[in-house]
Motif scaffolding. Structure first.
Motif, mmCIF file in Angstrom:
data_model
loop_
_atom_site.group_PDB
_atom_site.id
_atom_site.type_symbol
_atom_site.label_atom_id
_atom_site.label_comp_id
_atom_site.label_asym_id
_atom_site.label_seq_id
_atom_site.Cartn_x
_atom_site.Cartn_y
_atom_site.Cartn_z
ATOM 1 N N GLU A 385 1.129 -9.110 -2.935
ATOM 2 C CA GLU A 385 2.124 -8.077 -3.217
ATOM 3 C C GLU A 385 1.725 -6.695 -2.714
ATOM 4 O O GLU A 385 2.453 -5.735 -2.918
ATOM 5 C CB GLU A 385 2.369 -8.024 -4.732
ATOM 6 C CG GLU A 385 2.973 -9.314 -5.284
ATOM 7 C CD GLU A 385 3.107 -9.271 -6.794
ATOM 8 O OE1 GLU A 385 2.495 -8.372 -7.415
ATOM 9 O OE2 GLU A 385 3.816 -10.134 -7.351
ATOM 10 N N HIS A 386 0.596 -6.583 -2.060
ATOM 11 C CA HIS A 386 0.117 -5.276 -1.613
ATOM 12 C C HIS A 386 0.726 -4.897 -0.270
ATOM 13 O O HIS A 386 1.069 -5.753 0.545
ATOM 14 C CB HIS A 386 -1.408 -5.285 -1.482
ATOM 15 C CG HIS A 386 -2.120 -5.704 -2.715
ATOM 16 N ND1 HIS A 386 -2.240 -4.901 -3.822
ATOM 17 C CD2 HIS A 386 -2.753 -6.867 -3.034
ATOM 18 C CE1 HIS A 386 -2.913 -5.530 -4.758
ATOM 19 N NE2 HIS A 386 -3.238 -6.732 -4.312
ATOM 20 N N GLU A 387 0.832 -3.608 -0.032
ATOM 21 C CA GLU A 387 1.128 -3.145 1.314
ATOM 22 C C GLU A 387 -0.090 -3.434 2.184
ATOM 23 O O GLU A 387 -1.229 -3.389 1.710
ATOM 24 C CB GLU A 387 1.425 -1.637 1.298
ATOM 25 C CG GLU A 387 2.694 -1.263 0.555
ATOM 26 C CD GLU A 387 3.946 -1.836 1.197
ATOM 27 O OE1 GLU A 387 3.963 -1.973 2.446
ATOM 28 O OE2 GLU A 387 4.888 -2.160 0.456
ATOM 29 N N LEU A 388 0.167 -3.729 3.450
ATOM 30 C CA LEU A 388 -0.950 -4.064 4.324
ATOM 31 C C LEU A 388 -1.960 -2.934 4.423
ATOM 32 O O LEU A 388 -3.147 -3.155 4.659
ATOM 33 C CB LEU A 388 -0.436 -4.441 5.714
ATOM 34 C CG LEU A 388 0.372 -5.747 5.775
ATOM 35 C CD1 LEU A 388 0.841 -6.009 7.197
ATOM 36 C CD2 LEU A 388 -0.456 -6.925 5.269
ATOM 37 N N SER A 389 -1.499 -1.721 4.234
ATOM 38 C CA SER A 389 -2.397 -0.568 4.287
ATOM 39 C C SER A 389 -3.171 -0.373 2.986
ATOM 40 O O SER A 389 -4.038 0.485 2.898
ATOM 41 C CB SER A 389 -1.600 0.703 4.587
ATOM 42 O OG SER A 389 -0.613 0.926 3.589
ATOM 43 N N ALA A 390 -2.845 -1.176 1.970
ATOM 44 C CA ALA A 390 -3.477 -0.990 0.660
ATOM 45 C C ALA A 390 -4.030 -2.301 0.104
ATOM 46 O O ALA A 390 -4.077 -2.498 -1.103
ATOM 47 C CB ALA A 390 -2.469 -0.395 -0.325
ATOM 48 N N ILE A 391 -4.465 -3.194 0.979
ATOM 49 C CA ILE A 391 -5.095 -4.436 0.533
ATOM 50 C C ILE A 391 -6.415 -4.088 -0.139
ATOM 51 O O ILE A 391 -7.218 -3.327 0.418
ATOM 52 C CB ILE A 391 -5.325 -5.389 1.714
ATOM 53 C CG1 ILE A 391 -3.984 -5.780 2.339
ATOM 54 C CG2 ILE A 391 -6.071 -6.641 1.276
ATOM 55 C CD1 ILE A 391 -4.123 -6.583 3.607
ATOM 56 N N PRO A 392 -6.665 -4.596 -1.332
ATOM 57 C CA PRO A 392 -7.909 -4.253 -2.035
ATOM 58 C C PRO A 392 -9.146 -4.584 -1.199
ATOM 59 O O PRO A 392 -9.192 -5.600 -0.510
ATOM 60 C CB PRO A 392 -7.846 -5.134 -3.296
ATOM 61 C CG PRO A 392 -6.396 -5.396 -3.502
ATOM 62 C CD PRO A 392 -5.800 -5.479 -2.131
ATOM 63 N N GLU A 393 -10.123 -3.701 -1.269
ATOM 64 C CA GLU A 393 -11.356 -3.916 -0.523
ATOM 65 C C GLU A 393 -12.043 -5.189 -1.007
ATOM 66 O O GLU A 393 -12.140 -5.452 -2.203
ATOM 67 C CB GLU A 393 -12.292 -2.721 -0.711
ATOM 68 C CG GLU A 393 -13.563 -2.805 0.120
ATOM 69 C CD GLU A 393 -14.430 -1.565 -0.032
ATOM 70 O OE1 GLU A 393 -15.532 -1.569 0.530
ATOM 71 O OE2 GLU A 393 -13.993 -0.614 -0.719
#
Length: 454
Positions: A385-393
């Motif tokens: 469900e994350h934006e590709l720019s905000a994928i958890p590290e």
């Protein structure tokens, strides 16, 4: 190589699950499968201990073995009932997992410790002459293991599995290959044979009936990558080298096979080997002009029902057409700043799918144009469900394919769930929540439609 056959303690815990894993999407009802009918526990007519089932009563959905990062505890999930069938402990953390040739056993590769162990998924079938009889028992850790330096590539043939152990130049330990069948793990100690080298190498082997195609490296070269391919013939517990193919394969890395061909990826193209008039013949398909400088195929994927191989060339995919001697790029590339995370053919070879490290699942369908076949993108979905720019590290997405249904299973380490995607529609047919962090997974059960070869 040291082979061990000792009793190991197995901790089995059963618990309820419901969520997703390496990829994520919306929830859809799971397609109905047959009910499992358990009988009294005991010994069946063939000496098996555990739960015997009526014919056709064992669920075709199978099971998933899932590892967790950095620890040696693994979970085996019952897909149909969305519950833990067993929680088992290997000797060390398994940094890679595979299935054996018929998907009964999981291969737990413990690279740093030089050890390979096996877990019996507990679902298999036997040939009873006039029918194939299915069985279902609790998963268990096998008492069989292999111990040698740097276990690396694990590949499947139609009736056997091959493990390449790289050895170590620093420690003066030579490479070797062990080829075995599932019957060896289940107790037939004659069903194993080995190839021993006089140097170390990061090699690969493909077992094919009584033959094994395996790599050769000149000990005088600095690179650990091999440059040639040999044909080895099984004689009891070992293989004798019958020939070295004239076609060279510089910087060899990656191999696969299908019904007609065995293939090895080279820095300058792909070597394909076929049997002609009772003799194995090797030819090379050179890299196409469309490749960028220094681009090469480093991973090959095959399926016995597909005439073509899929190759991973950096962040791009190609089709290797062995029959026509061509390499053609597929309209796919990994998400920018990410890379290929896994992929394969489905159970019958009609579809293929790849997952990248951004958690994007791409499904391909094959289309025929005369005697040529092309792979085209049918679906592309984001499994989280994350934006590709905000994928958890540190997020890890992994993929495995059912050997019996047109489903690919993905895990998401952050969401702690497993999702099963229908490869025809890209809809989620299975969702299982986890109470542990998933890392890698492999499908175990009774296959339909042929083996998957990696």
């Amino acid at each position: 190589m040291k082979h061990t056959h000792k009793l190991l303690s197995v901790a089995v815990a059963t618990a309820l699950l419901a969520a997703c894993g390496d990829t994520k999407t919306t929830i859809v009802e799971h397609a109905p499968v047959e009910e499992v009918v358990e009988q009294d526990k005991g010994h069946d007519d063939h000496g098996h201990e555990g739960h015997d089932h009526d014919h056709d009563s064992v669920s075709e959905a199978g099971r998933l073995l899932i590892t967790s990062p950095g620890i040696n505890s693994v979970h085996v999930l019952d897909i149909k009932h969305k519950e833990v069938a067993g929680e088992l402990t290997s000797s060390n953390y398994a940094n890679r997992v595979y299935a054996t040739e018929n998907s009964r056993y999981a291969v737990l590769v413990q690279s740093e410790q030089g050890r390979v162990e096996f877990i019996d998924g507990g679902i298999w079938q036997e040939d009873h002459g006039d029918h194939m009889h299915p069985y279902e028992e609790e998963p268990k850790l096998s008492d069989v293991s292999f111990d040698h330096v740097k276990p690396a590539h694990v590949t499947n043939g139609e009736s056997s599995t091959a493990i390449f152990f790289d050895g170590s130049g620093e420690d003066a330990v030579n490479a070797e290959v062990v080829v075995f069948s599932e019957t060896y793990i289940s107790g037939d100690k004659d069903k194993v044979a080995e190839i021993h080298y006089d140097t170390n190498m990061h090699g690969a082997a493909q077992s094919r009936g009584e033959y094994t195609f395996s790599t050769i490296r000149d000990p005088q070269t600095e690179s650990t990558l091999p440059t040639q391919i040999g044909l080895y013939h099984k004689h009891g517990d070992h293989f004798d080298q019958e020939k070295v193919f004239d076609v060279t394969c510089p910087a060899l890395h990656g191999s696969a096979q299908n019904h007609e061909h065995v293939s090895f990826a080279c820095g300058d193209g792909v070597v394909v080997i076929a049997e002609e008039n009772g003799e194995f013949v090797a030819t090379k398909i050179v890299n196409p002009d469309s490749f960028a400088e220094n681009q090469r195929i480093g991973l090959l994927i095959g399926h016995e029902n597909s005439h073509q191989f899929i190759g991973v060339a950096g962040t791009e995919l190609v089709v290797v057409d062995a029959e026509h001697g061509e390499i053609e790029k597929i309209d796919w590339s990994a998400t920018e700043n990410y890379r290929f995370a896994g992929g394969s053919f489905n159970y019958d070879g009609s579809h293929a799918a790849v997952l990248d490290t951004a958690g994007v699942l791409t499904i391909f369908e094959q289309h025929a144009e005369g005697d040529e076949h092309h792979w085209e993108v049918a679906h592309s979905v984001k499994v989280h469900e994350h934006e590709l720019s905000a994928i958890p590290e540190g997020a890890v997405f992994s993929i495995a394919f059912s050997g019996a249904e047109n489903i690919a299973y993905v895990t998401d380490s952050n969401a702690q769930h497993v999702l099963g995607y229908d490869l025809e529609t890209a809809e989620v047919k299975v969702e299982i929540e986890l109470d542990f962090t998933p890392e890698r997974l492999v499908w175990l059960g009774i296959e339909k439609g042929g083996e998957h070869t990696h």
